[in-house]
Design a protein around this motif. Structure first.
Motif, PDB file in Angstrom:
ATOM      1  N   LEU A 105      79.656  85.983  62.242  1.00  0.00           N
ATOM      2  CA  LEU A 105      80.119  84.845  61.467  1.00  0.00           C
ATOM      3  C   LEU A 105      79.808  85.068  59.995  1.00  0.00           C
ATOM      4  N   ARG A 106      80.481  84.282  59.176  1.00  0.00           N
ATOM      5  CA  ARG A 106      80.234  84.295  57.741  1.00  0.00           C
ATOM      6  C   ARG A 106      80.077  82.857  57.281  1.00  0.00           C
ATOM      7  N   LEU A 107      79.027  82.597  56.496  1.00  0.00           N
ATOM      8  CA  LEU A 107      78.822  81.251  55.980  1.00  0.00           C
ATOM      9  C   LEU A 107      79.789  80.985  54.844  1.00  0.00           C
ATOM     10  N   GLN A 147      89.286  58.764  46.204  1.00  0.00           N
ATOM     11  CA  GLN A 147      88.529  57.729  46.884  1.00  0.00           C
ATOM     12  C   GLN A 147      87.934  58.220  48.196  1.00  0.00           C
ATOM     13  N   LEU A 148      88.349  59.409  48.665  1.00  0.00           N
ATOM     14  CA  LEU A 148      87.802  59.927  49.905  1.00  0.00           C
ATOM     15  C   LEU A 148      86.417  60.501  49.681  1.00  0.00           C
ATOM     16  N   LYS A 149      85.534  60.247  50.635  1.00  0.00           N
ATOM     17  CA  LYS A 149      84.160  60.731  50.542  1.00  0.00           C
ATOM     18  C   LYS A 149      84.127  62.256  50.698  1.00  0.00           C
ATOM     19  N   SER A 150      83.258  62.915  49.954  1.00  0.00           N
ATOM     20  CA  SER A 150      83.054  64.334  50.170  1.00  0.00           C
ATOM     21  C   SER A 150      82.477  64.555  51.562  1.00  0.00           C
ATOM     22  N   SER A 151      82.870  65.654  52.195  1.00  0.00           N
ATOM     23  CA  SER A 151      82.364  65.995  53.518  1.00  0.00           C
ATOM     24  C   SER A 151      81.450  67.195  53.370  1.00  0.00           C
ATOM     25  N   VAL A 152      80.156  67.003  53.569  1.00  0.00           N
ATOM     26  CA  VAL A 152      79.178  68.056  53.368  1.00  0.00           C
ATOM     27  C   VAL A 152      78.630  68.476  54.718  1.00  0.00           C
ATOM     28  N   PHE A 153      78.834  69.740  55.077  1.00  0.00           N
ATOM     29  CA  PHE A 153      78.364  70.252  56.352  1.00  0.00           C
ATOM     30  C   PHE A 153      77.007  70.911  56.163  1.00  0.00           C
ATOM     31  N   ASP A 154      76.160  70.858  57.205  1.00  0.00           N
ATOM     32  CA  ASP A 154      74.902  71.586  57.142  1.00  0.00           C
ATOM     33  C   ASP A 154      75.180  73.085  57.110  1.00  0.00           C
ATOM     34  N   LEU A 155      76.032  73.547  58.016  1.00  0.00           N
ATOM     35  CA  LEU A 155      76.465  74.950  58.014  1.00  0.00           C
ATOM     36  C   LEU A 155      77.952  75.003  58.333  1.00  0.00           C
ATOM     37  N   ASP A 156      78.701  75.734  57.542  1.00  0.00           N
ATOM     38  CA  ASP A 156      80.135  75.913  57.737  1.00  0.00           C
ATOM     39  C   ASP A 156      80.365  77.398  57.964  1.00  0.00           C
ATOM     40  N   CYS A 157      80.667  77.771  59.203  1.00  0.00           N
ATOM     41  CA  CYS A 157      80.740  79.186  59.577  1.00  0.00           C
ATOM     42  C   CYS A 157      82.171  79.601  59.874  1.00  0.00           C
ATOM     43  N   GLU A 158      82.581  80.707  59.291  1.00  0.00           N
ATOM     44  CA  GLU A 158      83.900  81.278  59.567  1.00  0.00           C
ATOM     45  C   GLU A 158      83.722  82.509  60.439  1.00  0.00           C
ATOM     46  N   LEU A 159      84.465  82.565  61.535  1.00  0.00           N
ATOM     47  CA  LEU A 159      84.392  83.698  62.446  1.00  0.00           C
ATOM     48  C   LEU A 159      85.439  84.730  62.070  1.00  0.00           C
ATOM     49  N   SER A 160      85.242  85.956  62.546  1.00  0.00           N
ATOM     50  CA  SER A 160      86.130  87.061  62.162  1.00  0.00           C
ATOM     51  C   SER A 160      87.558  86.856  62.637  1.00  0.00           C
ATOM     52  N   ASP A 161      87.757  86.070  63.709  1.00  0.00           N
ATOM     53  CA  ASP A 161      89.100  85.821  64.226  1.00  0.00           C
ATOM     54  C   ASP A 161      89.742  84.570  63.627  1.00  0.00           C
ATOM     55  N   GLY A 162      89.105  83.985  62.602  1.00  0.00           N
ATOM     56  CA  GLY A 162      89.688  82.833  61.926  1.00  0.00           C
ATOM     57  C   GLY A 162      89.208  81.487  62.416  1.00  0.00           C
ATOM     58  N   ARG A 163      88.466  81.464  63.530  1.00  0.00           N
ATOM     59  CA  ARG A 163      87.931  80.200  64.014  1.00  0.00           C
ATOM     60  C   ARG A 163      86.830  79.691  63.075  1.00  0.00           C
ATOM     61  N   THR A 164      86.584  78.385  63.141  1.00  0.00           N
ATOM     62  CA  THR A 164      85.567  77.758  62.294  1.00  0.00           C
ATOM     63  C   THR A 164      84.543  77.046  63.174  1.00  0.00           C
ATOM     64  N   VAL A 165      83.278  77.172  62.802  1.00  0.00           N
ATOM     65  CA  VAL A 165      82.198  76.450  63.486  1.00  0.00           C
ATOM     66  C   VAL A 165      81.446  75.639  62.438  1.00  0.00           C
ATOM     67  N   VAL A 166      81.495  74.335  62.569  1.00  0.00           N
ATOM     68  CA  VAL A 166      80.735  73.441  61.701  1.00  0.00           C
ATOM     69  C   VAL A 166      79.474  73.031  62.458  1.00  0.00           C
ATOM     70  N   VAL A 167      78.319  73.245  61.860  1.00  0.00           N
ATOM     71  CA  VAL A 167      77.048  72.921  62.510  1.00  0.00           C
ATOM     72  C   VAL A 167      76.387  71.767  61.770  1.00  0.00           C
ATOM     73  N   GLU A 168      76.004  70.736  62.518  1.00  0.00           N
ATOM     74  CA  GLU A 168      75.340  69.566  61.952  1.00  0.00           C
ATOM     75  C   GLU A 168      74.024  69.317  62.680  1.00  0.00           C
ATOM     76  N   VAL A 169      73.017  68.881  61.942  1.00  0.00           N
ATOM     77  CA  VAL A 169      71.729  68.489  62.511  1.00  0.00           C
ATOM     78  C   VAL A 169      71.461  67.045  62.106  1.00  0.00           C
ATOM     79  N   GLN A 170      71.107  66.200  63.067  1.00  0.00           N
ATOM     80  CA  GLN A 170      70.868  64.787  62.781  1.00  0.00           C
ATOM     81  C   GLN A 170      69.546  64.362  63.389  1.00  0.00           C
TER      82      GLN A 170
END
Length: 318
Positions: free
Chosen positions: A60-62, A73-96
């Motif tokens: 993956l690549r951050l 007027q739209l709120k900014s969307s801030v991810f804890d980790l935004d990961c791009e995979l080599s095949d184009g898929r995306t993984v957004v990681v959140e911790v709460q």
């Protein structure tokens, strides 16, 4: 599963301004980001995600971690980790750490950004690359009554309501409910259970554990030792803990103020009720005294009843 289920908080530990021990508290989002955004820890993150995601990843690549709204007027969307995979898929990681009533809607909101930002394959070709939203929660979610309480990791897609047919594979939600994970160290049997145990409990440990059976878990634990942080990361860690301490102190003070205000309102309401009851008792005593005098003058009971509002039995007892 109900669409409107809410979240319940199951707190695991308090937070102090300088942390709780020799380890970074990984369930504070800034600290999770601090450890896993370090390129040296990338393979640890890959191993962790492979334990919870429905499909495996190799690398993956951050990516840039803040997506701006298309309208002001739209709120900014801030991810804890935004990961791009080599095949184009995306993984957004959140911790709460703490639960919130709108948490699931928040995760859905976050999922719209990596979808809408994808480039079209060609004009009028809307084929999408998969997006995964992976959430590590320091609480348990509310589920239907037949839910297995020991089930920690759950995965959701978009399906047809009556038969469960998948509409699209482009969007996945994964929830890791650490509030449901209750195993102790001696009960751990897999790499996933080791990851979950140390994510949840590491900040309470007083020494670096030995003989962790899984390389990636062992590397995560070592990376989270506060004294091993670089000077720059240590500064960020201390800032994260101060911010978290201030935030929770503000929430505690707000609750205490609300409680004090509620008590004051309750006392004021009680005084008003007391006054009203006192007036009512005074009027009752006054009616009884009038009835008593009318009775002594020989006035018939029916007339006294009509004049005072007292019952015949009450008048006879005077």
């Amino acid at each position: 599963m109900q669409n409107d289920f809410i979240t319940k908080v199951r707190m695991t530990k308090p937070v102090t301004e300088k942390g709780n021990g020799i380890f970074v508290d990984m369930l504070i989002d800034g600290n999770f980001k601090l450890i896993f955004s370090n390129p040296a820890n990338k393979q640890i993150l890959v191993s962790l995600l492979n334990e919870v995601m429905p499909s495996k990843i190799n690398d993956l690549r951050l990516a840039m971690q803040e997506k701006r709204g298309r309208q002001i007027q739209l709120k900014s969307s801030v991810f804890d980790l935004d990961c791009e995979l080599s095949d184009g898929r995306t993984v957004v990681v959140e911790v709460q750490f703490n639960s919130r009533a709108d948490y699931l809607d928040r995760m859905l909101y976050y999922s719209t950004w990596p979808i809408s930002s994808q480039k079209l394959v060609s004009e009028n070709n809307y084929t999408l690359k998969d997006v995964y939203v992976v959430s590590f929660c320091n609480f348990a979610l509310e589920h239907d009554k037949d839910w297995d309480d020991s089930k920690v990791v759950s995965s959701y897609t978009i399906r047809e309501d009556s038969n469960g047919e998948i509409m699209t594979n482009a969007l996945h939600f994964v929830y890791v409910e650490l509030g449901r994970f209750t195993k102790e160290r001696g009960e751990l049997k897999s790499q996933l259970e080791n990851f979950l145990y140390y994510l949840k409990n590491m900040s309470r440990l007083k020494e670096v554990p030995e003989n962790i059976s899984y390389k990636s878990v062992n590397e995560m634990v070592k990376a989270a030792v506060v004294e091993s942080l670089s000077p720059e990361d240590r500064t960020l860690y201390d800032k994260n803990m101060r911010n978290e301490f201030d935030l929770r102190t503000e929430k505690l003070m707000a609750r205490e103020e609300a409680r004090a205000e509620g008590l004051a309102e309750g006392r004021a309401a009680g005084m008003e009720i007391g006054k009203a009851e006192g007036k009512a008792e005074g009027k009752a005593e006054e009616r009884a005294e009038i009835a008593k005098k009318m009775k002594s003058l020989g006035i018939d009971i029916n007339t006294i009843v009509k004049s005072t509002g007292l019952s015949e039995a009450e008048i006879k007892s005077l």
